[in-house]
Scaffold this motif. Structure first.
Motif, PDB file in Angstrom:
ATOM      1  N   ILE A 175       3.581   4.267   0.291  1.00  0.00           N
ATOM      2  CA  ILE A 175       3.965   5.421   1.069  1.00  0.00           C
ATOM      3  C   ILE A 175       3.470   6.811   0.661  1.00  0.00           C
ATOM      4  N   ASP A 176       3.173   7.071  -0.755  1.00  0.00           N
ATOM      5  CA  ASP A 176       2.606   8.279  -1.058  1.00  0.00           C
ATOM      6  C   ASP A 176       1.440   8.268  -1.088  1.00  0.00           C
ATOM      7  N   THR A 177       0.580   7.101  -1.161  1.00  0.00           N
ATOM      8  CA  THR A 177      -0.883   7.048  -0.772  1.00  0.00           C
ATOM      9  C   THR A 177      -1.194   7.396   0.720  1.00  0.00           C
ATOM     10  N   GLN A 178      -0.576   6.719   1.644  1.00  0.00           N
ATOM     11  CA  GLN A 178      -0.842   7.051   3.130  1.00  0.00           C
ATOM     12  C   GLN A 178      -0.384   8.683   3.327  1.00  0.00           C
ATOM     13  N   LYS A 179       0.584   9.062   2.711  1.00  0.00           N
ATOM     14  CA  LYS A 179       0.749  10.380   3.007  1.00  0.00           C
ATOM     15  C   LYS A 179      -0.380  11.503   2.761  1.00  0.00           C
ATOM     16  N   GLN A 180      -1.326  10.901   1.782  1.00  0.00           N
ATOM     17  CA  GLN A 180      -2.461  11.416   1.449  1.00  0.00           C
ATOM     18  C   GLN A 180      -3.832  11.123   2.372  1.00  0.00           C
ATOM     19  N   GLY A 181      -3.296  10.459   3.598  1.00  0.00           N
ATOM     20  CA  GLY A 181      -4.237  10.385   4.592  1.00  0.00           C
ATOM     21  C   GLY A 181      -5.175   9.084   4.301  1.00  0.00           C
ATOM     22  N   LEU A 182      -4.489   8.250   3.346  1.00  0.00           N
ATOM     23  CA  LEU A 182      -5.325   6.966   2.859  1.00  0.00           C
ATOM     24  C   LEU A 182      -4.498   5.754   3.491  1.00  0.00           C
ATOM     25  N   LEU A 183      -5.077   4.606   3.569  1.00  0.00           N
ATOM     26  CA  LEU A 183      -4.645   3.284   3.933  1.00  0.00           C
ATOM     27  C   LEU A 183      -3.869   3.394   5.276  1.00  0.00           C
ATOM     28  N   ALA A 184      -4.333   4.161   6.267  1.00  0.00           N
ATOM     29  CA  ALA A 184      -3.418   4.302   7.579  1.00  0.00           C
ATOM     30  C   ALA A 184      -3.516   3.135   8.347  1.00  0.00           C
ATOM     31  N   GLU A 185      -4.604   2.173   8.001  1.00  0.00           N
ATOM     32  CA  GLU A 185      -4.605   1.265   8.990  1.00  0.00           C
ATOM     33  C   GLU A 185      -4.049  -0.033   8.240  1.00  0.00           C
ATOM     34  N   PHE A 186      -3.411   0.040   7.101  1.00  0.00           N
ATOM     35  CA  PHE A 186      -2.863  -0.899   6.367  1.00  0.00           C
ATOM     36  C   PHE A 186      -1.390  -1.104   6.375  1.00  0.00           C
ATOM     37  N   GLN A 187      -0.966  -2.285   6.108  1.00  0.00           N
ATOM     38  CA  GLN A 187       0.501  -2.248   5.789  1.00  0.00           C
ATOM     39  C   GLN A 187       0.452  -2.717   4.280  1.00  0.00           C
ATOM     40  N   LEU A 188       1.673  -2.653   3.747  1.00  0.00           N
ATOM     41  CA  LEU A 188       1.526  -3.068   2.299  1.00  0.00           C
ATOM     42  C   LEU A 188       1.492  -4.661   1.946  1.00  0.00           C
ATOM     43  N   LYS A 189       1.991  -5.328   2.934  1.00  0.00           N
ATOM     44  CA  LYS A 189       1.914  -6.714   3.052  1.00  0.00           C
ATOM     45  C   LYS A 189       0.438  -7.333   3.325  1.00  0.00           C
ATOM     46  N   GLU A 190      -0.336  -6.518   4.066  1.00  0.00           N
ATOM     47  CA  GLU A 190      -1.676  -6.707   4.200  1.00  0.00           C
ATOM     48  C   GLU A 190      -2.620  -6.599   2.963  1.00  0.00           C
ATOM     49  N   LEU A 191      -2.201  -5.541   2.207  1.00  0.00           N
ATOM     50  CA  LEU A 191      -2.741  -5.491   0.875  1.00  0.00           C
ATOM     51  C   LEU A 191      -2.755  -6.305  -0.299  1.00  0.00           C
ATOM     52  N   LYS A 192      -1.394  -6.955  -0.290  1.00  0.00           N
ATOM     53  CA  LYS A 192      -0.931  -7.986  -1.148  1.00  0.00           C
ATOM     54  C   LYS A 192      -1.639  -9.123  -0.696  1.00  0.00           C
ATOM     55  N   TRP A 193      -1.776  -9.524   0.697  1.00  0.00           N
ATOM     56  CA  TRP A 193      -2.456 -10.494   1.387  1.00  0.00           C
ATOM     57  C   TRP A 193      -4.085 -10.519   0.946  1.00  0.00           C
ATOM     58  N   MET A 194      -4.559  -9.299   0.988  1.00  0.00           N
ATOM     59  CA  MET A 194      -5.996  -9.287   0.716  1.00  0.00           C
ATOM     60  C   MET A 194      -6.135  -9.691  -0.856  1.00  0.00           C
ATOM     61  N   MET A 195      -5.263  -9.059  -1.681  1.00  0.00           N
ATOM     62  CA  MET A 195      -5.420  -9.529  -3.083  1.00  0.00           C
ATOM     63  C   MET A 195      -5.487 -11.039  -3.445  1.00  0.00           C
TER      64      MET A 195
END
Length: 231
Positions: free
Chosen positions: A145-165
């Motif tokens: 959430i704090d990362t998205q507040k800085q304008g990053l990863l707007a196109e992602f959900q957290l589950k998608e990051l986990k899935w990518m890894m």
């Protein structure tokens, strides 16, 4: 008499750990369906009746192995969370967590191999393995959430990051010959190169540069002191 009793109890516990270790190796190598109680007994050097006495069934062995590996990887992530500098910006902290989790999965693929097997089996095995840890989820969600507040990863959900890894780690583990052919390296160096590519791709999404990517010669350099109960 008490001394002998203690030795007997210690011997029984060592036998139990040997059985679980060899079962883990067999499940990781061959998959749950292909492994029999007899094969576990032969690998561990114990009788079929002793396996039945200690565990009752192959599923019970799998559950204990999975519990221990789930706890091991959970503790591994705890260690990473505790080691990451709390003064770093949220994007860099989340990035460090993801790339170090990836390094852990590549260094010891057994948790991911059990997960793959549970997904293929479905049912009770999958339900048993998927136990989300509240502390890890809450800390990752807060960083996300704090990362998205800085304008990053707007196109992602957290589950998608986990899935990518997970998908990158699974590809390297299950397609090792293809990986080695693609990167022109073998063994640990191929896994290291795969991690470097993942870390570089992820850095772009996090707005980071090459200076933020750890320079390592072996994935073990990113490992934390969290020994597996069977090693």
């Amino acid at each position: 008499m008490k001394k002998v009793g203690r030795q007997s109890a210690a011997s029984a516990e060592q036998t139990r750990l040997t059985i679980l270790r060899e079962a883990l190796n067999l499940f990781s190598e061959q998959g749950y369906s292909a492994v029999s109680l007899r094969a576990i007994g032969e690998r561990a050097g114990v009788s079929h009746s002793l396996l039945r006495h200690h565990f009752g069934s192959k599923l019970n062995i799998w559950k204990q192995v999975s519990d221990h590996m789930h706890e091991h990887f959970r503790d591994y992530i705890y260690q990473i969370l505790d080691e990451i500098d709390a003064q770093l910006p949220a994007p860099e902290r989340l990035y460090q967590l993801l790339i170090r989790m990836m390094a852990g999965l590549l260094s010891d693929p057994r948790p991911l191999q059990l997960l793959k097997d549970a997904v293929s089996q479905q049912g009770e095995m999958l339900d048993h393995l998927f136990n989300d840890d509240r502390r890890i989820h809450e800390q990752m969600e807060s960083l996300f959430i704090d990362t998205q507040k800085q304008g990053l990863l707007a196109e992602f959900q957290l589950k998608e990051l986990k899935w990518m890894m997970l998908s990158w780690a699974h590809a390297a583990i299950s397609l090792t010959p293809l990986l080695e052919d693609s990167v022109g390296k073998t063994g640990n160096q191929a896994q290291l190169r795969h991690w470097q590519i993942f870390a570089s791709v992820l850095a772009l999404k996090f707005g980071l540069n090459e200076q933020n990517i750890p320079k390592i010669n072996d994935l073990e350099e990113l490992a934390v002191d969290c020994p597996c109960p069977y090693d």
